[in-house]
Enzyme design. Sequence first.
Site, PDB file in Angstrom:
ATOM      1  N   ASP A   8      -5.977  -4.016  12.391  1.00  0.00           N
ATOM      2  CA  ASP A   8      -7.256  -4.157  13.115  1.00  0.00           C
ATOM      3  C   ASP A   8      -7.350  -3.311  14.391  1.00  0.00           C
ATOM      4  O   ASP A   8      -7.824  -3.804  15.425  1.00  0.00           O
ATOM      5  CB  ASP A   8      -7.512  -5.641  13.449  1.00  0.00           C
ATOM      6  N   ASP A  46     -10.654  -5.773  10.015  1.00  0.00           N
ATOM      7  CA  ASP A  46     -11.492  -6.960  10.032  1.00  0.00           C
ATOM      8  C   ASP A  46     -12.879  -6.449   9.627  1.00  0.00           C
ATOM      9  O   ASP A  46     -13.369  -5.462  10.187  1.00  0.00           O
ATOM     10  CB  ASP A  46     -11.487  -7.511  11.473  1.00  0.00           C
ATOM     11  N   HIS A  48     -16.414  -7.958   8.577  1.00  0.00           N
ATOM     12  CA  HIS A  48     -17.269  -9.128   8.377  1.00  0.00           C
ATOM     13  C   HIS A  48     -18.702  -8.767   7.983  1.00  0.00           C
ATOM     14  O   HIS A  48     -19.271  -7.809   8.525  1.00  0.00           O
ATOM     15  CB  HIS A  48     -17.351  -9.938   9.676  1.00  0.00           C
ATOM     16  N   HIS A  52     -21.402 -13.710   9.500  1.00  0.00           N
ATOM     17  CA  HIS A  52     -20.120 -14.372   9.268  1.00  0.00           C
ATOM     18  C   HIS A  52     -20.012 -15.690  10.037  1.00  0.00           C
ATOM     19  O   HIS A  52     -20.426 -15.787  11.200  1.00  0.00           O
ATOM     20  CB  HIS A  52     -18.955 -13.442   9.645  1.00  0.00           C
ATOM     21  N   HIS A  81     -18.414  -9.361  15.806  1.00  0.00           N
ATOM     22  CA  HIS A  81     -17.462  -8.252  15.884  1.00  0.00           C
ATOM     23  C   HIS A  81     -17.177  -7.704  14.500  1.00  0.00           C
ATOM     24  O   HIS A  81     -17.304  -8.410  13.502  1.00  0.00           O
ATOM     25  CB  HIS A  81     -16.142  -8.702  16.537  1.00  0.00           C
ATOM     26  N   LYS A 106     -10.554  -7.492   5.266  1.00  0.00           N
ATOM     27  CA  LYS A 106     -10.469  -8.952   5.253  1.00  0.00           C
ATOM     28  C   LYS A 106     -11.624  -9.548   6.036  1.00  0.00           C
ATOM     29  O   LYS A 106     -12.261  -8.849   6.830  1.00  0.00           O
ATOM     30  CB  LYS A 106      -9.127  -9.405   5.851  1.00  0.00           C
ATOM     31  N   CYS A 151      -4.415 -11.951  14.755  1.00  0.00           N
ATOM     32  CA  CYS A 151      -4.279 -11.378  13.411  1.00  0.00           C
ATOM     33  C   CYS A 151      -2.875 -10.848  13.134  1.00  0.00           C
ATOM     34  O   CYS A 151      -2.377 -10.972  12.008  1.00  0.00           O
ATOM     35  CB  CYS A 151      -5.339 -10.312  13.193  1.00  0.00           C
TER      36      CYS A 151
HETATM   37  C1  VGL Z   1      -9.179 -11.042  15.238  1.00  0.00           C
HETATM   38  C2  VGL Z   1     -10.365 -12.787  16.154  1.00  0.00           C
HETATM   39  C3  VGL Z   1     -11.318 -12.688  15.153  1.00  0.00           C
HETATM   40  C4  VGL Z   1      -7.970 -10.140  15.312  1.00  0.00           C
HETATM   41  C5  VGL Z   1     -10.105 -10.939  14.217  1.00  0.00           C
HETATM   42  O1  VGL Z   1      -7.991  -9.040  14.705  1.00  0.00           O
HETATM   43  O2  VGL Z   1      -6.985 -10.511  15.992  1.00  0.00           O
HETATM   44  N1  VGL Z   1      -9.313 -11.975  16.189  1.00  0.00           N
HETATM   45  N2  VGL Z   1     -11.172 -11.768  14.198  1.00  0.00           N
HETATM   46 ZN    ZN Z   2     -12.800 -11.394  12.869  1.00  0.00          ZN
END
Ligand code: VGL
Ligand code: ZN
Length: 206
Positions: A8, A46, A48, A52, A81, A106, A151
């Site tokens: 990410d 990430d 979404h 989401h 995000h 994901k 994550c």
């Molecule tokens: C993440 C919060 C929500 C991460 C992803 O990549 O750590 N944190 N979605």
């Molecule tokens: Zn996320």
Amino acid sequence: MNALVIIDVQNDFMPYGSLGVPDGQSIVPVINKIQPYYDLVVATQDWHPQDHISFASKHPGKKPFDNIELAGSNQVLWPDHCVQGTEGAMFHPDLETRKLAAIFRKGMDPQVDSYSGFYDNRHLISTGLAGYLRDKGISDVHFCGLASDICVYFTIRDAVMEGFSATLVEDASRPLNAETFEILKKEMKGMGVKIYTSEYLNFVSE
Ligand code: VGL
Ligand code: ZN
């Protein structure tokens, strides 16, 4: 055979993004420096849909970082995000991507969050990452990226559960919450996870 999984490293997780991780941008040169040490490099994003369930904007009266109960578990609500296809969901522009053999996405199910690069938060749906790494003959997996207390942490937990040798490259990762991360670091060490900084990686041969 070893692999690096880059988690990410996306604009929205940079200090200038909607869910900024402090100092997140400083991991990019470190990740670029270590990539040549690995037999295989893959990344996660990430990714979404715009409605989401983890977005506070979906829940009237709630604010980012509020907690709700969702399907019997706690869910943190986040600012919007990493919406599929947006600038915020793109990799940091300086991240070296030419060595990436695959990108695992994901968090695509509108109803379920997914912190780990292996499974969604209910542990029902696999991204295929474990099977992919096994099929490539990988047993030793190193992890880096954002955020180390969310994550990256959940991905490492699943890696251990899947039987991989797991290493966190600490200076190629940054936490959203430094205090939480200190606690999780101890937990990871207890699970047998190795935690190194990038300058020691050359000396690690397994
Ligand atoms: C993440 C919060 C929500 C991460 C992803 O990549 O750590 N944190 N979605
Ligand atoms: Zn996320």
